[in-house]
Enzyme design. Structure first.
Site, mmCIF file in Angstrom:
data_model
loop_
_atom_site.group_PDB
_atom_site.id
_atom_site.type_symbol
_atom_site.label_atom_id
_atom_site.label_comp_id
_atom_site.label_asym_id
_atom_site.label_seq_id
_atom_site.Cartn_x
_atom_site.Cartn_y
_atom_site.Cartn_z
ATOM 1 N N LYS A 1 0.814 -1.219 0.000
ATOM 2 C CA LYS A 1 0.000 0.000 0.000
ATOM 3 C C LYS A 1 0.846 1.267 0.000
ATOM 4 C CE LYS A 1 -0.911 0.870 4.835
ATOM 5 N NZ LYS A 1 -0.142 2.094 4.973
ATOM 6 N N THR A 2 1.998 1.232 0.691
ATOM 7 C CA THR A 2 2.842 2.429 0.732
ATOM 8 C C THR A 2 3.324 2.792 -0.661
ATOM 9 O OG1 THR A 2 3.568 1.866 2.969
ATOM 10 C CG2 THR A 2 4.899 3.465 1.757
ATOM 11 N N GLU B 1 -4.233 4.711 6.168
ATOM 12 C CA GLU B 1 -4.766 4.050 7.369
ATOM 13 C C GLU B 1 -6.165 4.582 7.713
ATOM 14 O OE1 GLU B 1 -3.285 1.559 8.418
ATOM 15 O OE2 GLU B 1 -1.110 1.777 8.318
ATOM 16 N N GLN C 1 -7.895 -4.656 9.654
ATOM 17 C CA GLN C 1 -6.821 -4.288 10.576
ATOM 18 C C GLN C 1 -7.209 -3.092 11.444
ATOM 19 O OE1 GLN C 1 -2.601 -4.740 9.216
ATOM 20 N NE2 GLN C 1 -3.506 -4.857 7.176
ATOM 21 N N ARG D 1 1.740 -10.695 10.470
ATOM 22 C CA ARG D 1 3.069 -10.085 10.657
ATOM 23 C C ARG D 1 4.169 -11.041 10.203
ATOM 24 N NH1 ARG D 1 1.610 -5.826 9.813
ATOM 25 N NH2 ARG D 1 -0.297 -6.981 9.382
#
Length: 750
Positions: A53-54, A240, A270, A616
């Site tokens: 996403k970044t 976010e 999330q 994670r």
């Protein structure tokens, strides 16, 4: 008939080669590129864990600039951390090949402050207003409490500050607080809120909540100002989005009304921060707020193996409040998510420590491993195991167990019991909880102690024979010394754990934290319970205090690779090659306190937290649970978390040395022997093992053949009758222990 080889008098030009995509779009997958190029109109990018996403955010921002759709000053890009904002600026500058000046990239608070400083007079401030931090807020509220003559014990300043900040997060100025909430503290909290805002205005100050709340007030009362910012920002991007609160949501909606070119990137699966104001409904209703919105799902994961993704995806499907997506990857299969059952917390820490050593021996880096816990008190056993094995570790997002305030306080009490002349320990707790011993009294004691070369406790004993101290202080100190002497006598006969429990109760220290309404108070109480458990492993108080000293000497070195220990909340946004997820038991995870307070909504957030934990991991993920936990020195049977049952069986590998949870081997269809290779079982637990080994346990059957009304025997609770059967869990009314819920594999027909 024409000659087929004859040249055409009017040949058609060859079709033009398709235009080559800009270099910055190369390497993006189909969904990522769609998200980057969808720049007109409202867009929601559902970005699953590890889907890049970044890169999408920064490339999209660069794409708008490179295509000359807007200048830097016409783009608003909002992040949740200064680090994320800095990274975005750096990446975009690199992408476009030059520094980008004059743009609006930053956190909600930073951009809100920028808008307020430009329009401060409209909300009763000057442009040089001060921004108060949390401590300043509490000090100001304390001043107002004194003015109103409110009992701080009933309404602690931090509690009031928390209520006010929650109102601000939801966009409520004092006059907008709902009637249903206005009566908190008999209406005194709302009165304090009004005075607090007036005082802030007088001081030419704002707190962090005001940076958006006053922006909302500005936009609502000054439509021309709102219009100017709406026209300024041709494109709005938000990172976010699932973590936004109501005030942030309203602020964004107002700014996006002119062009409607708003792109929100987030993952509803999330959303784990409701306790600090995040509202998952913001992302769930995006299509209602912006009709005609385009939804782009980023589902290709670049981080984890297929089994890890499938396990997490299977678990999260049990949530009803989600938009839905399915993560996938083209990474090789890798190993299944391992689920391990152990006897107790100590065995769990041993297991994790052994696994870390095994991975390290295979060449895995310690810095690429993490232990992610649900509650802070869980770190203690893992920290001590790491120290025993000599494995470097770091606790991220908080102090190490024995460095926490409440643990230092409790240990200080124990130090004074063991060594009455320990001035540093005595001074720490002489007025904790408050005993009416002021600075003047302590100064008198210090002066006398230095002059006579005595310890503080010996100096106090001498001063109590005089009239040097005020009557109230003399009585408080006399009672305190007498209580310490009582505890000292007890220390010769009572086990250290029982002594610690008594000290915490007699001193009023536990009651002090129970009375506090701060969000972290329950966690501090859990830590104190864990301290009592820790003391059970030591024969004497002295040996425990020596152990604590050695633990505190375990200095961290910045140049050493370390295992990371942190809470699941603190792990969001991070990734590790190997992840350990301990404590997956009902009541611990999902957390019972959260379920009691929030019901189904909290259960779904707990499940999202489990999803975050699993995702994670890149290569290895191990979930563990214990059959028993010591809570405040008492053994309690634990049942595996419902989340374990929700994991898809084909993507997990289950093994339990305690016999509380076993599945048939997928290849051989044979029951896995839960005690194969387990030789170091304490003698006191041998009977339980023999019972378990002899049981033909099937978790899919109703209580392994048990039914209501049958009389059974449990090693810990004795005899009782089954009152209900829930899968592999039995509700039993024990003759001595009363009603309990236990695993079927722990009981035998009587």
């Amino acid at each position: 008939m024409s000659d087929p080889f004859e040249l055409d008098d009017d040949p058609q030009p060859a079709p033009a080669a398709p235009a080559r995509a800009p270099a910055y779009l190369e390497g993006l997958n189909e969904s990522q590129r769609e998200a980057v190029e969808a720049v007109e109109g409202p867009v929601l990018v559902l970005a699953g864990a590890g889907t890049g996403k970044t890169r999408v955010l920064t490339t999209r921002l660069g794409h708008i600039l490179m295509q000359n759709r807007a200048g830097p000053g016409e783009i608003l890009a909002v992040t949740f951390t200064n680090k994320a904002a800095g990274e975005m600026k750096e990446r975009v500058s690199h992408l476009v090949g030059r520094p980008v000046e004059g743009w609006w990239v930053g956190t909600f608070h930073a951009i809100g402050a920028r808008i307020l400083r430009a329009n401060a007079e409209a909300v009763g401030l000057s442009p040089q207003f001060t921004i108060l931090d949390a401590d300043d807020q509490v000090r100001l509220i304390k001043q107002l409490i004194d003015v109103h003559e409110i009992d701080e014990k009933r309404l602690p300043p931090r509690t009031i500050s928390g209520i006010i900040q929650r109102w601000k997060d939801r966009g409520f100025l004092p006059e907008k607080v709902p009637t249903s909430e206005a009566g908190q503290g008999d209406g005194k909290v709302l009165d304090l809120y009004k005075d607090y805002q007036e005082r802030l205005s007088t001081l030419n100050a704002a707190d962090f909540g005001d940076l958006l709340l006053l922006c909302l007030k500005l936009f609502q009362e000054q439509p021309d100002v709102l219009k100017s910012y709406q026209r300024r920002f041709r494109y709005i991007m938000v990172d976010e989005y699932q973590d936004t609160n109501v005030a942030q949501y309203l602020w964004l909606r107002l700014l996006a009304q002119e062009y409607r070119n708003i792109c929100c990137v987030g993952d509803d699966d999330q959303s784990i921060y409701s306790w600090r104001g995040a509202e998952v409904g913001n992302i769930l209703r995006f299509e209602e707020d912006f009709p005609g919105a385009r939804v782009v799902r980023l589902e290709r994961n670049y981080r984890s193996t297929p089994h890890i993704l499938a396990a997490a995806s299977g678990l999260i499907t049990y949530n009803e409040g989600r938009l839905g997506k399915t993560l996938w990857t083209d990474i090789n299969d890798g190993e299944k998510v391992r689920v391990r059952g152990v006897w107790d917390g100590e065995a769990e820490a041993r297991l994790v420590g052994d696994e870390i050593e095994a991975y390290q021996n295979k060449g895995e880096k310690l810095s690429d491993m993490a232990v992610l816990v649900r509650a802070g008190f869980q770190t203690r056993e893992f920290e001590e195991r790491m120290i025993t094995l000599g494995i470097p570790y770091r606790v991220i997002g908080g102090p190490r167990f024995y460095e926490r305030q409440e643990i230092r306080d409790a240990v200080a009490y124990l130090r004074v019991i063991a060594q009455p002349d320990d001035d540093l320990a005595f001074e720490r707790i002489v007025n904790v909880p408050t005993r009416g011993i002021g600075k003047t009294t302590l100064q008198t004691v210090h002066t006398y102690a230095r002059a006579e070369r005595l310890s503080l406790t010996r100096a106090i004993a001498k001063l109590l024979e005089t009239d040097e101290l005020r009557p109230q202080a003399r009585k408080s100190l006399s009672d305190l010394l007498a209580t310490f002497e009582m505890w000292r006598v007890m220390s010769g006969t009572k086990p250290s754990a029982e002594l610690c429990k008594q000290v915490l109760e007699d001193s009023g220290y536990v009651d002090m934290w129970k009375a506090k309404r701060e969000p972290d108070a329950p966690g501090r109480l859990d830590n104190l319970k864990e301290l009592v458990v820790a003391l059970e492993d030591f024969e004497t108080l002295g040996s425990f205090l020596e152990h604590v000293s050695l633990v505190m000497e375990n200095e961290e070195r910045s140049d050493t690779a370390k295992v990371s220990i942190m809470t699941l909340h603190g792990a969001k946004g991070l990734e590790f090659g190997t992840v350990f997820l301990p404590g997956w038991e009902e009541g611990l995870f999902p957390n019972q306190r959260s379920l009691d307070e929030g019901g189904l909504a909290s259960l779904e957030e707990e499940r999202r937290l489990a999803y975050v934990g699993i995702t994670r991991a890149r290569k290895h993920c191990m979930i563990s649970f214990a059959a028993n936990r010591r809570v405040y020195g008492q053994w309690q049977s634990a049942t595996p978390s419902r989340f374990i049952d929700e994991l898809p069986a084909e993507h997990i590998d289950v093994f339990s040395e305690s016999g509380v949870y076993a599945r048939r081997d997928a290849a051989s269809a044979e029951l896995v022997d839960p005690f194969a290779g387990v030789d170091d079982v304490p003698r006191s637990r041998r009977r339980m093992i023999e019972v378990d080994r002899g049981a033909s346990y099937k978790p899919t059957s109703n209580g392994a053949g048990f039914s209501i009304g049958i009389r059974v025997f449990h090693q810990k609770f004795g005899y009782g009758k089954i009152t209900s059967v829930d899968g592999d869990k039995l509700d039993i009314d024990f003759e001595k222990a009363g009603p309990k819920r236990v695993m079927a594999s722990f009981v035998l027909p009587a």
